[in-house]
Design a protein around this motif. Structure first.
Motif, PDB file in Angstrom:
ATOM      1  N   ARG A  27       2.134   8.461   5.142  1.00 45.57           N
ATOM      2  CA  ARG A  27       2.994   8.258   3.990  1.00 45.57           C
ATOM      3  C   ARG A  27       3.189   9.571   3.225  1.00 45.57           C
ATOM      4  NH1 ARG A  27       6.796   4.671   2.462  1.00 45.57           N
ATOM      5  NH2 ARG A  27       6.886   4.342   0.233  1.00 45.57           N
ATOM      6  N   LYS A  62      -6.251  10.417 -15.705  1.00 45.74           N
ATOM      7  CA  LYS A  62      -5.144  11.195 -15.108  1.00 45.74           C
ATOM      8  C   LYS A  62      -5.633  12.422 -14.346  1.00 45.74           C
ATOM      9  CE  LYS A  62      -0.990   9.479 -16.287  1.00 45.74           C
ATOM     10  NZ  LYS A  62       0.042   9.154 -15.278  1.00 45.74           N
ATOM     11  N   LEU A  79       0.806  -1.224   0.000  1.00 51.00           N
ATOM     12  CA  LEU A  79       0.000   0.000   0.000  1.00 51.00           C
ATOM     13  C   LEU A  79       0.846   1.286   0.000  1.00 51.00           C
ATOM     14  CD1 LEU A  79      -3.029  -0.956   2.320  1.00 51.00           C
ATOM     15  CD2 LEU A  79      -2.758  -1.245  -0.158  1.00 51.00           C
ATOM     16  N   PRO A  80       1.984   1.325   0.719  1.00 49.48           N
ATOM     17  CA  PRO A  80       2.801   2.553   0.632  1.00 49.48           C
ATOM     18  C   PRO A  80       3.300   2.809  -0.798  1.00 49.48           C
ATOM     19  CG  PRO A  80       3.401   1.300   2.584  1.00 49.48           C
ATOM     20  CD  PRO A  80       2.498   0.412   1.763  1.00 49.48           C
ATOM     21  N   ASN A  81       3.670   1.744  -1.515  1.00 50.98           N
ATOM     22  CA  ASN A  81       4.110   1.916  -2.901  1.00 50.98           C
ATOM     23  C   ASN A  81       2.962   2.419  -3.779  1.00 50.98           C
ATOM     24  OD1 ASN A  81       5.881  -1.210  -2.515  1.00 50.98           O
ATOM     25  ND2 ASN A  81       6.682   0.849  -2.178  1.00 50.98           N
ATOM     26  N   TYR A  82       1.780   1.851  -3.566  1.00 51.64           N
ATOM     27  CA  TYR A  82       0.620   2.310  -4.345  1.00 51.64           C
ATOM     28  C   TYR A  82       0.264   3.750  -3.997  1.00 51.64           C
ATOM     29  CZ  TYR A  82      -0.132  -2.239  -6.456  1.00 51.64           C
ATOM     30  OH  TYR A  82       0.027  -3.378  -7.208  1.00 51.64           O
ATOM     31  N   ARG A  83       0.445   4.126  -2.724  1.00 46.54           N
ATOM     32  CA  ARG A  83       0.199   5.516  -2.351  1.00 46.54           C
ATOM     33  C   ARG A  83       1.169   6.441  -3.083  1.00 46.54           C
ATOM     34  NH1 ARG A  83      -3.977   8.410  -0.401  1.00 46.54           N
ATOM     35  NH2 ARG A  83      -3.350  10.125   0.938  1.00 46.54           N
ATOM     36  N   ASP A  84       2.425   6.026  -3.172  1.00 44.60           N
ATOM     37  CA  ASP A  84       3.409   6.845  -3.892  1.00 44.60           C
ATOM     38  C   ASP A  84       2.985   7.021  -5.350  1.00 44.60           C
ATOM     39  OD1 ASP A  84       4.832   6.909  -1.541  1.00 44.60           O
ATOM     40  OD2 ASP A  84       6.383   5.502  -2.186  1.00 44.60           O
ATOM     41  N   GLN A  85       2.539   5.926  -5.965  1.00 42.29           N
ATOM     42  CA  GLN A  85       2.065   6.009  -7.359  1.00 42.29           C
ATOM     43  C   GLN A  85       0.870   6.943  -7.483  1.00 42.29           C
ATOM     44  OE1 GLN A  85       3.074   1.721  -9.452  1.00 42.29           O
ATOM     45  NE2 GLN A  85       0.971   2.323  -9.174  1.00 42.29           N
ATOM     46  N   GLN A  86      -0.037   6.816  -6.509  1.00 41.70           N
ATOM     47  CA  GLN A  86      -1.247   7.632  -6.539  1.00 41.70           C
ATOM     48  C   GLN A  86      -0.896   9.118  -6.583  1.00 41.70           C
ATOM     49  OE1 GLN A  86      -3.936   6.878  -3.249  1.00 41.70           O
ATOM     50  NE2 GLN A  86      -5.200   8.671  -3.699  1.00 41.70           N
ATOM     51  N   ARG A  87       0.144   9.476  -5.822  1.00 46.66           N
ATOM     52  CA  ARG A  87       0.561  10.882  -5.780  1.00 46.66           C
ATOM     53  C   ARG A  87       0.966  11.386  -7.162  1.00 46.66           C
ATOM     54  NH1 ARG A  87       1.817  13.008  -0.563  1.00 46.66           N
ATOM     55  NH2 ARG A  87       2.428  14.791  -1.807  1.00 46.66           N
ATOM     56  N   GLU A  88       1.309  10.435  -8.048  1.00 46.23           N
ATOM     57  CA  GLU A  88       1.684  10.833  -9.413  1.00 46.23           C
ATOM     58  C   GLU A  88       0.646  10.393 -10.436  1.00 46.23           C
ATOM     59  OE1 GLU A  88       5.925  10.078 -10.191  1.00 46.23           O
ATOM     60  OE2 GLU A  88       6.094   9.659  -8.041  1.00 46.23           O
ATOM     61  N   ASN A  89      -0.574  10.079  -9.939  1.00 53.30           N
ATOM     62  CA  ASN A  89      -1.688   9.672 -10.818  1.00 53.30           C
ATOM     63  C   ASN A  89      -1.327   8.481 -11.714  1.00 53.30           C
ATOM     64  OD1 ASN A  89      -2.154  12.191  -9.712  1.00 53.30           O
ATOM     65  ND2 ASN A  89      -3.375  12.928 -11.443  1.00 53.30           N
ATOM     66  N   ILE A  90      -0.579   7.539 -11.139  1.00 51.64           N
ATOM     67  CA  ILE A  90      -0.146   6.370 -11.925  1.00 51.64           C
ATOM     68  C   ILE A  90      -0.966   5.139 -11.541  1.00 51.64           C
ATOM     69  CG2 ILE A  90       1.758   4.751 -12.315  1.00 51.64           C
ATOM     70  CD1 ILE A  90       3.670   7.124 -11.944  1.00 51.64           C
ATOM     71  N   ARG A 120       6.847  11.606   2.602  1.00 51.03           N
ATOM     72  CA  ARG A 120       7.397  12.064   1.317  1.00 51.03           C
ATOM     73  C   ARG A 120       7.968  13.478   1.430  1.00 51.03           C
ATOM     74  NH1 ARG A 120       5.748   9.106  -3.337  1.00 51.03           N
ATOM     75  NH2 ARG A 120       6.886  10.749  -4.390  1.00 51.03           N
ATOM     76  N   TRP A 161      -7.661  11.072  -7.490  1.00 48.58           N
ATOM     77  CA  TRP A 161      -6.214  10.847  -7.366  1.00 48.58           C
ATOM     78  C   TRP A 161      -5.605  11.713  -6.267  1.00 48.58           C
ATOM     79  CZ3 TRP A 161      -3.953   6.761  -9.154  1.00 48.58           C
ATOM     80  CH2 TRP A 161      -4.246   6.229 -10.420  1.00 48.58           C
ATOM     81  N   LEU A 194      -7.583   6.272  -0.797  1.00 50.50           N
ATOM     82  CA  LEU A 194      -6.434   5.413  -1.127  1.00 50.50           C
ATOM     83  C   LEU A 194      -6.809   4.575  -2.348  1.00 50.50           C
ATOM     84  CD1 LEU A 194      -3.671   4.108  -0.479  1.00 50.50           C
ATOM     85  CD2 LEU A 194      -4.867   2.574   1.097  1.00 50.50           C
ATOM     86  N   ILE A 195      -5.997   4.667  -3.388  1.00 49.80           N
ATOM     87  CA  ILE A 195      -6.331   3.996  -4.649  1.00 49.80           C
ATOM     88  C   ILE A 195      -5.297   2.921  -4.984  1.00 49.80           C
ATOM     89  CG2 ILE A 195      -6.592   4.321  -7.147  1.00 49.80           C
ATOM     90  CD1 ILE A 195      -7.509   7.206  -6.495  1.00 49.80           C
TER      91      ILE A 195
END
Lengths: 341, 341
Positions: free
Chosen positions: B146, B290, A142-153, B150, B295, B301-302
Motif C-alpha cells: 500500500r 501525533k 485496512l488500506p484506508n487505515y494505512r493511508d490515515q496512518q501515513r498522516e498520523n491520523i 501511494r 506512526w 500497522l495501526i
C-alpha cells in the motif's frame, strides 16, 4: 520431500502394470534449471543416478547455454527461455516450474513428440492466500487505515464487513480457485463457482454455474474473485456493462489475468462509489502505468503481480517436489503427473 | 433475533425450576439506551409489555436525563454515562452493551445490590476477525505494498509468510481469543493459548499454558496475539525484555489493551528489524500522539481502536440479542446470562 518415496502411493495408480518400460538412463540428458538448494540438488542427483544432469540454476534461464549441452539434452526441468528451448532439438520431455505452459506449446518451440508437464498444484496455496488476505484487508478497511496512518491520523472509518455469511463468487475454479474457495468456506463464507464445464465439481465450491450465468450472479454477491487463465474468452470478462451489475458494497479480487477486468471502467466505478473496493494483483497493462487512475483510487489495493511465483517458500518446495516426482516416474517409465501434452 | 424464543433452549438450563419468580411488571421501569432500529424497539416493547420503558437511544448516553426518569428507573440497558447512572438510585439491574463492565463496578456508581450483566460474546467475532485480517495483511506485506502504491511504484517486495502451519500464541483465551484461535485453526495454523487457569479449555486452542510459561514460548512462535483484559497483571506484559525474546520474522497483534505492550520498545525493535511486524488496534496511550515513532514505522500497522464497538453490524445485533434475552429472563424471574455481579 513428501513425494520422493511416493511412487507406490496415490500418484502412480494411473499406470497400467503393462505400460511400465524403464528408460535407458544412459540415453537421458537433463538440463536442470530449477531453483534448487544444495540439498535439493543432491536429491535430484540421487534420484537420477547414472543420468547426465546439468544444473544451470535459475540464473540459467536467461543465459546462453553451450551448443554441446543443447545438442545432447533430452529433458528440460524448469522454465528455460524459449530461445534456449528452441535450440534443444532432441527434447522428449519438458517439466515447467510454472502452472502455465503456454509459451512452450507454441509450434516450433519443442519437438512435436515432446511431452510437457506443468507444476500445476504448487501455486494454489500462495495465490489463493494472497487473494484471501486482500479480501479480508479490504473488508476491514485496512488500506484506508494505512493511508490515515501515513498522516498520523487516529480516526474511525465506520462499518466493516465479514467473510462469514458472505456470498463469494469465484470465476475460474481450477487449482487456485478451488483453494480460495476452501479458505472462504473454512471461515464461514458461501461459495459460488463459475467454470466452463459445470458438471466438473471443485473442492470448496457450494454451487457451480456456467459462464452464461455470470450476468445473473453478479448482482447477488458480496465478493467477485477472478482467477481465470489467459484466453480470448476471458478478455474483459468484467467489462463496463458487467461491472455495472456489481453491488455498491461488493469487493472485486483479481489474481488471474490483468485484462480480465476493464481497469479503466473499474477506476471510474470505484471513484463513483458504485463498487465497494478492488484488490488487484494483476492489471492491464503490467506494470500499471505511472499515470493510471487506479494507483490513486483509495478503494483499490494494488500488488505488483506477486501472489504467485515463489513468494511463499512452500510454493517453490511444492513445484520442486512435482518435478522430482516426475523425474522418478520418467526414469521408471511411469505416466507423468500434470501432463499437458 | 435467534435468542428471542430461546428461553427453553440452551441458556436457561442454569435455572432451577423452584427459583423462578415472576417480577411484577408494574414495578419495573427501564431506561433503554441501546442503539436500536425501529423494528428492534418494537420487539423490546413487545417483550416488556406492561413495563414502563423509555428509549433514549444511544445519543442518550451523553445527554442529561430528566430527574423524573432517573428517580423511577429500576433497569438500565446500554452504556449510559457513569454520571447519569449515579443519579439512578433505584437500579436493580444494569445490562451493558459492552463486554467490559469495569466503569459500572466502581463503588458508588450503582446500588450495592444491583446486578450487572455484560454483552460478552457479542464482540468475539468482530475483534477476532480484525486481528485475523491484520495478521494476514502483514504476512502478505500488504501495508508495504500500500505504501508503494501511494507512490505509484510497481516493485516486488520479496518472500511472504502464511498462517498455514504457523505457530500462533494467543495470550488471553476468553471469547475473543477463542474466536481468533478457531479462525487460525480453520486455515491450518497451530494454536497455543495462555490463560490464568490452565485447566480451563478454550475452543480452538491446541495446547494451553499458564502465564509463567510466556518467556519460554515467545522464542518459539511465529505470531503473538494479545487479547488480555485491562488489569494490573497485564500492564506491559510484553515489556522490553520479553520483546527481545520474539523472533525476527514474528508478528505481534494487539487488540486487547494498548499498554499490554511497551510501545516505545516495540517501535525500536521494529525499526531494528528484530521483530517482523506488528498490527495494533490499541496503543499506549490512545489516541497515539501525533509525534509517536510507531506512526511512521513501516512494519507497524495501526488502526484506531475500531476492532470492536459495532463496526461489524453483526456485533450490534448480537449485543442487542443478549440484552433482549436478558429482559425476558429478568421479567420471568430466571437467572440472567453474562452476570458479572
Amino acid at each position: 520431500m513428501k513425494n520422493l518415496h511416493g511412487l507406490s502411493g496415490g500418484w502412480s495408480h494411473g499406470a497400467s502394470a503393462g505400460s511400465s518400460r524403464l528408460v535407458n538412463r544412459h540415453e537421458v540428458c537433463i538440463i536442470n534449471a530449477l531453483p534448487l538448494t544444495e540439498q535439493e540438488e543432491l536429491t535430484f542427483k540421487e534420484v537420477a543416478s547414472g543420468v547426465q544432469q546439468y544444473f544451470v540454476g535459475d540464473e540459467g534461464l536467461d543465459k546462453d547455454l553451450s551448443s554441446e549441452l543443447t545438442d545432447k539434452a533430452t529433458v528440460i526441468l524448469g522454465n528455460l527461455q524459449v530461445s534456449q528451448v528452441k535450440r534443444c532439438k532432441r527434447i522428449a520431455w519438458m517439466q515447467t516450474a510454472s502452472a502455465g505452459v503456454n509459451n512452450y506449446e507454441v509450434d516450433g518451440v519443442l519437438p512435436e513428440t515432446a511431452m510437457i508437464t506443468s507444476a500445476s498444484g504448487a501455486y494454489g496455496q500462495e495465490v489463493s492466500e494472497h487473494m484471501f488476505a486482500m479480501m479480508w484487508a479490504l473488508m476491514k478497511r485496512l488500506p484506508n487505515y494505512r493511508d490515515q496512518q501515513r498522516e498520523n491520523i487516529w480516526q474511525d472509518r465506520g462499518p466493516v464487513a465479514t467473510v462469514r455469511g458472505a456470498k463469494v463468487l469465484i470465476v475460474g475454479t481450477g487449482d487456485i480457485g478451488s483453494h480460495f474457495a476452501q479458505l472462504v468456506k473454512a471461515v464461514g463464507g458461501n461459495t459460488i463457482g463459475i467454470r466452463r464445464d459445470v458438471r466438473k465439481a471443485a473442492p470448496g465450491i457450494d454451487t457451480m454455474f456456467g459462464f452464461k450465468d455470470l450476468d445473473k450472479l453478479l448482482p447477488q454477491v458480496d465478493v467477485v474473485a477472478l482467477v481465470v487463465p489467459s484466453s480470448p474468452d476471458t478478455y474483459h470478462i468484467l467489462n463496463r456493462k458487467r461491472l455495472s451489475l456489481i453491488r455498491s458494497h461488493a469487493i472485486i479480487i483479481n489474481a488471474g489475468r490483468g485484462d480480465a477486468v476493464d481497469c479503466q471502467a473499474l477506476a471510474e466505478y470505484l471513484a463513483a462509489g458504485s463498487i465497494g473496493a478492488a484488490g488487484l494483483d494483476v492489471t492491464e497493462p503490467e506494470p500499471l502505468p505511472k499515470d493510471h487512475q487506479l494507483w490513486n483510487e483509495p478503494q483499490c489495493l494494488i500488488t505488483p503481480h506477486i501472489a504467485g511465483g515463489y513468494h511463499l517458500p512452500q510454493a517453490r518446495t511444492q513445484a520442486i517436489n512435482i518435478a522430482l516426482d516426475n523425474v522418478q516416474r520418467y526414469l521408471s517409465g511411469l505416466p507423468l503427473r500434470n501432463r499437458m501434452r
